[in-house]
Write a protein that holds these residues in place. Structure first.
Motif, PDB file in Angstrom:
ATOM      1  N   GLN A  83       0.828  -1.201   0.000  1.00  0.00           N
ATOM      2  CA  GLN A  83       0.000   0.000   0.000  1.00  0.00           C
ATOM      3  C   GLN A  83       0.865   1.254   0.000  1.00  0.00           C
ATOM      4  O   GLN A  83       0.599   2.209  -0.740  1.00  0.00           O
ATOM      5  N   ALA A  84       1.902   1.226   0.838  1.00  0.00           N
ATOM      6  CA  ALA A  84       2.815   2.375   0.874  1.00  0.00           C
ATOM      7  C   ALA A  84       3.525   2.541  -0.460  1.00  0.00           C
ATOM      8  O   ALA A  84       3.735   3.664  -0.942  1.00  0.00           O
ATOM      9  N   GLN A  85       3.868   1.413  -1.082  1.00  0.00           N
ATOM     10  CA  GLN A  85       4.530   1.451  -2.386  1.00  0.00           C
ATOM     11  C   GLN A  85       3.597   2.033  -3.438  1.00  0.00           C
ATOM     12  O   GLN A  85       3.993   2.886  -4.237  1.00  0.00           O
ATOM     13  N   ASP A  86       2.336   1.578  -3.432  1.00  0.00           N
ATOM     14  CA  ASP A  86       1.353   2.103  -4.386  1.00  0.00           C
ATOM     15  C   ASP A  86       1.131   3.597  -4.180  1.00  0.00           C
ATOM     16  O   ASP A  86       1.010   4.360  -5.145  1.00  0.00           O
ATOM     17  N   ASP A  87       1.054   4.008  -2.905  1.00  0.00           N
ATOM     18  CA  ASP A  87       0.845   5.431  -2.618  1.00  0.00           C
ATOM     19  C   ASP A  87       2.004   6.265  -3.165  1.00  0.00           C
ATOM     20  O   ASP A  87       1.787   7.340  -3.745  1.00  0.00           O
ATOM     21  N   LEU A  88       3.214   5.760  -2.992  1.00  0.00           N
ATOM     22  CA  LEU A  88       4.379   6.504  -3.473  1.00  0.00           C
ATOM     23  C   LEU A  88       4.413   6.548  -4.992  1.00  0.00           C
ATOM     24  O   LEU A  88       4.679   7.603  -5.587  1.00  0.00           O
ATOM     25  N   VAL A  89       4.127   5.402  -5.629  1.00  0.00           N
ATOM     26  CA  VAL A  89       4.119   5.353  -7.090  1.00  0.00           C
ATOM     27  C   VAL A  89       3.042   6.293  -7.644  1.00  0.00           C
ATOM     28  O   VAL A  89       3.275   7.026  -8.615  1.00  0.00           O
ATOM     29  N   ASN A  90       1.858   6.277  -7.026  1.00  0.00           N
ATOM     30  CA  ASN A  90       0.769   7.150  -7.485  1.00  0.00           C
ATOM     31  C   ASN A  90       1.118   8.621  -7.278  1.00  0.00           C
ATOM     32  O   ASN A  90       0.741   9.477  -8.094  1.00  0.00           O
ATOM     33  N   SER A  91       1.826   8.909  -6.189  1.00  0.00           N
ATOM     34  CA  SER A  91       2.230  10.301  -5.968  1.00  0.00           C
ATOM     35  C   SER A  91       3.233  10.734  -7.035  1.00  0.00           C
ATOM     36  O   SER A  91       3.225  11.893  -7.477  1.00  0.00           O
TER      37      SER A  91
END
Length: 232
Positions: A83-91
């Motif tokens: 989830q943290a990885q997805d949040d960073l990628v989306n940011s």
């Protein structure tokens, strides 16, 4: 034989019988003691086995519970990391989208980019419908002849007919970073006249394409797992 002799023999017989009885009683007592001890030992061993079996059963339950708890914690950790990885990628993607909005601000650079995005070679159609943002119509029309001529020379065909759609435009750029309506950062959409072939060359579509292609490279680089890899 006088009475004294008879009495003596009787006493001897009595002592013999008593001795035999005592010896027999001792044998019975010893045998009973042995049987009692053997049975007691068997009962004790049987109870010990029951206790060991019950302990083993409970120990297995504890081990299974520990494995389940560990697995749940492991999955929860993986979900948090992903989830943290997805949040960073989306940011990162959102940041790139914001940068795209600045491309159209430099009219000279954006004009050249629009010519490149009018990729007639991808369609290879004699007649093409072109859609753009209403704000980009003038820039698109200013580079259209050059794009057509470039295509004709490369494909060695007659210059195609390209009709700019003045009835349906691409959405305008977003008003702010929190805008959730339809928007377009720039670029064009090309289609054959029958609409069967569509080439979406908007900046947003190009970003999405690059994002999907580069995601397998970007995702592992977004986190330095370090010791977390030992857990995962």
């Amino acid at each position: 034989m006088n009475d004294a002799d008879v009495s003596q023999q009787i006493q001897q017989m009595v002592r013999f019988i008593r001795q035999e009885a005592e010896e027999k009683a001792n044998e019975i007592s010893v045998s009973a003691e042995e049987e009692f001890n053997i049975e007691k030992l068997q009962l004790v061993e049987a109870e010990k086995r029951k206790i060991r079996q019950e302990y083993d059963r409970k120990q297995k339950q504890v081990d299974v519970r520990k494995k389940i708890d560990y697995s749940m914690q492991l999955n929860a950790s993986r979900i948090k990391v992903l989830q943290a990885q997805d949040d960073l990628v989306n940011s990162m993607k959102d940041a790139a989208s914001q940068e795209l909005l600045r491309v159209a601000e430099d009219s000279k650079t954006y004009k050249k980019l629009l010519k490149d995005l009018i990729s007639l070679l991808r369609l290879k159609e004699p007649s093409v419908l072109l859609r753009c943002r209403e704000a980009d119509v003038e820039l698109v029309e200013s580079v259209l002849d050059e794009a057509k001529q470039e295509y004709a020379e490369k494909a060695q065909v007659h210059s195609p007919t390209v009709n700019v759609d003045h009835h349906v435009y691409l959405p305008p750029p977003p008003k702010d970073s929190n805008s959730h309506g339809l928007s377009c950062s720039g670029g064009v959409v090309l289609a054959s006249q029958d609409g069967k072939i569509v080439c979406e060359n908007t900046l947003d579509a190009r970003l999405e394409l690059v994002f999907r292609q580069k995601l397998p490279e970007v995702r592992p680089a977004t986190f330095s797992f370090g010791s977390l890899n030992l857990i995962l």
